[in-house]
Scaffold this motif. Structure first.
Motif, PDB file in Angstrom:
ATOM      1  N   LYS A 105      30.895  23.931  17.255  1.00 33.11           N
ATOM      2  CA  LYS A 105      32.066  23.060  17.534  1.00 33.11           C
ATOM      3  C   LYS A 105      32.539  22.321  16.293  1.00 33.11           C
ATOM      4  O   LYS A 105      33.728  22.084  16.108  1.00 33.11           O
ATOM      5  N   ILE A 158      30.174  14.969  27.381  1.00 31.78           N
ATOM      6  CA  ILE A 158      29.979  16.240  26.688  1.00 31.78           C
ATOM      7  C   ILE A 158      28.949  16.112  25.571  1.00 31.78           C
ATOM      8  O   ILE A 158      28.900  16.943  24.688  1.00 31.78           O
ATOM      9  N   ASN A 159      28.152  15.055  25.648  1.00 35.46           N
ATOM     10  CA  ASN A 159      27.029  14.938  24.720  1.00 35.46           C
ATOM     11  C   ASN A 159      25.805  14.487  25.506  1.00 35.46           C
ATOM     12  O   ASN A 159      25.747  13.358  25.998  1.00 35.46           O
ATOM     13  N   GLY A 160      24.851  15.411  25.628  1.00 36.92           N
ATOM     14  CA  GLY A 160      23.670  15.153  26.458  1.00 36.92           C
ATOM     15  C   GLY A 160      22.759  14.088  25.871  1.00 36.92           C
ATOM     16  O   GLY A 160      22.177  13.284  26.608  1.00 36.92           O
ATOM     17  N   THR A 161      22.652  14.063  24.550  1.00 39.68           N
ATOM     18  CA  THR A 161      21.751  13.097  23.903  1.00 39.68           C
ATOM     19  C   THR A 161      22.159  11.675  24.260  1.00 39.68           C
ATOM     20  O   THR A 161      21.329  10.857  24.674  1.00 39.68           O
ATOM     21  N   ASP A 196      25.484  12.881  17.173  1.00 43.23           N
ATOM     22  CA  ASP A 196      25.445  12.578  18.604  1.00 43.23           C
ATOM     23  C   ASP A 196      25.751  11.101  18.854  1.00 43.23           C
ATOM     24  O   ASP A 196      26.694  10.774  19.565  1.00 43.23           O
ATOM     25  N   ASP A 201      29.992  14.448  17.707  1.00 44.86           N
ATOM     26  CA  ASP A 201      29.827  15.699  18.465  1.00 44.86           C
ATOM     27  C   ASP A 201      30.772  15.710  19.677  1.00 44.86           C
ATOM     28  O   ASP A 201      31.451  16.709  19.940  1.00 44.86           O
ATOM     29  N   LYS A 205      34.099  18.231  20.447  1.00 45.27           N
ATOM     30  CA  LYS A 205      34.272  19.013  21.681  1.00 45.27           C
ATOM     31  C   LYS A 205      35.581  18.661  22.387  1.00 45.27           C
ATOM     32  O   LYS A 205      36.284  19.545  22.873  1.00 45.27           O
ATOM     33  N   GLY A 300      24.395  20.967  29.133  1.00 45.65           N
ATOM     34  CA  GLY A 300      25.251  21.051  27.943  1.00 45.65           C
ATOM     35  C   GLY A 300      24.527  21.554  26.725  1.00 45.65           C
ATOM     36  O   GLY A 300      25.115  21.650  25.645  1.00 45.65           O
ATOM     37  N   ALA A 301      23.256  21.836  26.847  1.00 43.30           N
ATOM     38  CA  ALA A 301      22.481  22.304  25.695  1.00 43.30           C
ATOM     39  C   ALA A 301      21.265  23.071  26.207  1.00 43.30           C
ATOM     40  O   ALA A 301      21.082  23.220  27.422  1.00 43.30           O
TER      41      ALA A 301
HETATM   42  N1  HSE Z   1      23.721  17.738  20.489  1.00 42.94           N
HETATM   43  C1  HSE Z   1      24.437  18.160  21.651  1.00 42.94           C
HETATM   44  C2  HSE Z   1      24.192  17.189  22.795  1.00 42.94           C
HETATM   45  C3  HSE Z   1      24.020  19.517  22.149  1.00 42.94           C
HETATM   46  O1  HSE Z   1      23.370  16.279  22.694  1.00 42.94           O
HETATM   47  O2  HSE Z   1      24.848  17.350  23.814  1.00 42.94           O
HETATM   48  C4  HSE Z   1      24.775  20.651  21.589  1.00 42.94           C
HETATM   49  O3  HSE Z   1      26.156  20.537  21.744  1.00 42.94           O
END
Ligand code: HSE
Length: 436
Positions: A105, A158-161, A196, A201, A205, A300-301
């Motif tokens: 991305k 849209i960021n899992g972390t 993140d 990130d 996206k 998402g990951a």
């Molecule tokens: N680092 C991203 C997240 C996973 O935490 O969502 C890959 O896109």
């Protein structure tokens, strides 16, 4: 028909997942694609590990150029990441007439315009389902499933972390730094989590989704980016008391004077489905004029969820490889000669609601001073919370939720509020979206 030949650049977590899922489900995938899909070559600097992961079933090389220049390779999967060598290899693969699948991305958000133009001229496909929300087929949904709609807005976790960190902060009442360390220990967060936690990130996206949703060029440089590092556990608690959750949202919204493109922490009503997306999960809410709201939820990951998206692109390309370039699904959903030049709005021009936390001395007239400034700025108050000072303290917090207003009005009001003699320190401001 002979299998289509694929070269894989980088066999880390997602590359290994792609290799395994493709092997495990090869018969089913062949029935869907109409012919076999074979990873014929893998490039990785760690040759020994690559050989082990592929059980010596394909050629392993350390120089990725051997793949992008190889005459027998039809599709190149780029899983290297970043925009240095990855960009070089993608451009070479395109120049050599190869289709490209990428999960990168950052590369597309920064250089998408150049990459898609080169692909268009060469008549090849650059597919990137895995670049946004991992296993959730959101690119397919926006580009094809929702093609009848005028998309009004998109809001995504849209960021899992960061979603994991925010969930933990809320559940356990812990502060950001403590939870980040825990997330790193558990492997949810990278050793260098900057992209993140700083919202970069998520902004990459949402930039890609905005391009597809509105038919505009990829413009990461115009996105507003704010991460979660300054969020305090106290704001999550107050938001909770007022019936809201705080999520890092990527937002793209069409307005009459331009497009809002932003990623930042956001209050959302706790009763919304998307507010209840917890842990490292992702979700994207899309509002179309015909369909109304649709919500897409999933991982998402991770190795196999992301491989699911990579392989979906491989199947698409295998099916489409014989169609002439003019009749394929366009990279950014709209035909290249029909792109709009709708401007991305500066942040001062966006319209939303706000959460304000104001630390004040508990003195007569302090609240009146604050509300007078808001009224003068035509900012209407939606809800308010003020607790008595804790035992032995002379200060307290006033929490105000506003109705919708332009960001520049709030900026100006905050400057005046912070100048009041009874106000202590800076005003904490978090944007709020009703998502209704
Ligand atoms: N680092 C991203 C997240 C996973 O935490 O969502 C890959 O896109």
């Amino acid at each position: 028909m002979k299998p289509i030949k694929v070269g894989l650049l980088g066999i880390g977590t997602v590359g290994a997942g792609t290799f395994n899922v493709l092997k495990r489900n090869q018969e089913e995938i062949k029935r869907r694609a109409g012919r076999g899909i074979e990873i014929a070559m893998v490039a990785d600097l760690n040759i020994a590990r690559a050989r082990e992961l592929t059980n010596n079933e394909c050629e392993v090389v350390s120089d990725a150029n051997l793949i992008v220049n190889h005459p027998d390779i039809d599709i190149v999967i780029e899983l290297i990441g970043g925009y240095g060598i990855a960009k070089d290899l993608v451009m070479k693969a395109i120049a050599n007439g190869k289709h490209v699948v990428t999960a990168n991305k950052a590369l597309l958000a920064m250089h998408g315009t150049e990459i898609f133009k080169a692909a268009q001229e060469k008549g090849v496909i650059v597919a990137f389902e895995a670049a946004v929300a991992g296993g959730i087929p959101i690119i397919k949904a926006l580009r094809e499933g929702l093609t009848a709609n005028r998309i009004e807005w998109i809001a995504g976790i849209i960021n899992g972390t960061t979603n994991f960190i925010l969930s933990e902060m809320r559940d356990k009442g812990l502060d950001f730094d403590t939870v980040l360390k825990e997330a790193q220990r558990l492997g949810y967060a990278e050793a260098d989590p900057t992209f993140d936690i700083e919202g970069i990130d998520a902004a990459h996206k949402v930039t890609l989704m905005a391009a597809i949703a509105f038919g505009i060029p990829v413009q990461f440089d115009k996105a507003y980016v704010e991460g979660i590092t300054k969020l305090e556990a106290t704001d999550i608690r107050y938001a909770d008391q007022l019936g809201y959750r705080i999520k890092l949202l990527g937002i793209a919204r069409r307005t009459s004077h331009g497009i809002e493109l932003r990623a930042h922490p956001t209050l959302i009503p706790a009763k919304r489905l998307i507010a209840n997306v917890e842990g490292a999960m992702n979700a994207v809410l899309v509002q179309g004029d015909a369909v109304g709201a649709t919500l897409y939820y999933g991982k998402g990951a991770g190795a196999e969820p992301t491989a699911s998206a990579v392989i979906a692109d491989l199947v698409d390309i295998t099916r489409l490889a014989t169609a002439d370039p003019e009749h394929r699904v366009p990279h950014l959903a709209f035909q290249p000669n029909a792109m709009a030049d709708t401007p991305i709005l500066p942040m001062s021009e966006i319209t939303t609601s706000y959460y304000l936390r104001i630390r004040v001395a508990d003195k007569l007239g302090v609240l009146a001073g604050v509300t007078r400034i808001l009224a003068d700025a035509t900012i209407s108050i939606d809800a308010m919370l003020q607790k008595e000072p804790a035992e032995g303290e002379t200060q307290t917090d006033i929490i105000i939720l506003t109705h919708q207003t332009q960001e520049k009005n709030v900026d100006a009001a905050i400057v005046k509020i912070e100048a009041l003699p009874t106000v202590v320190g800076n005003v904490a401001r978090i944007r709020l979206e009703a998502l209704s």
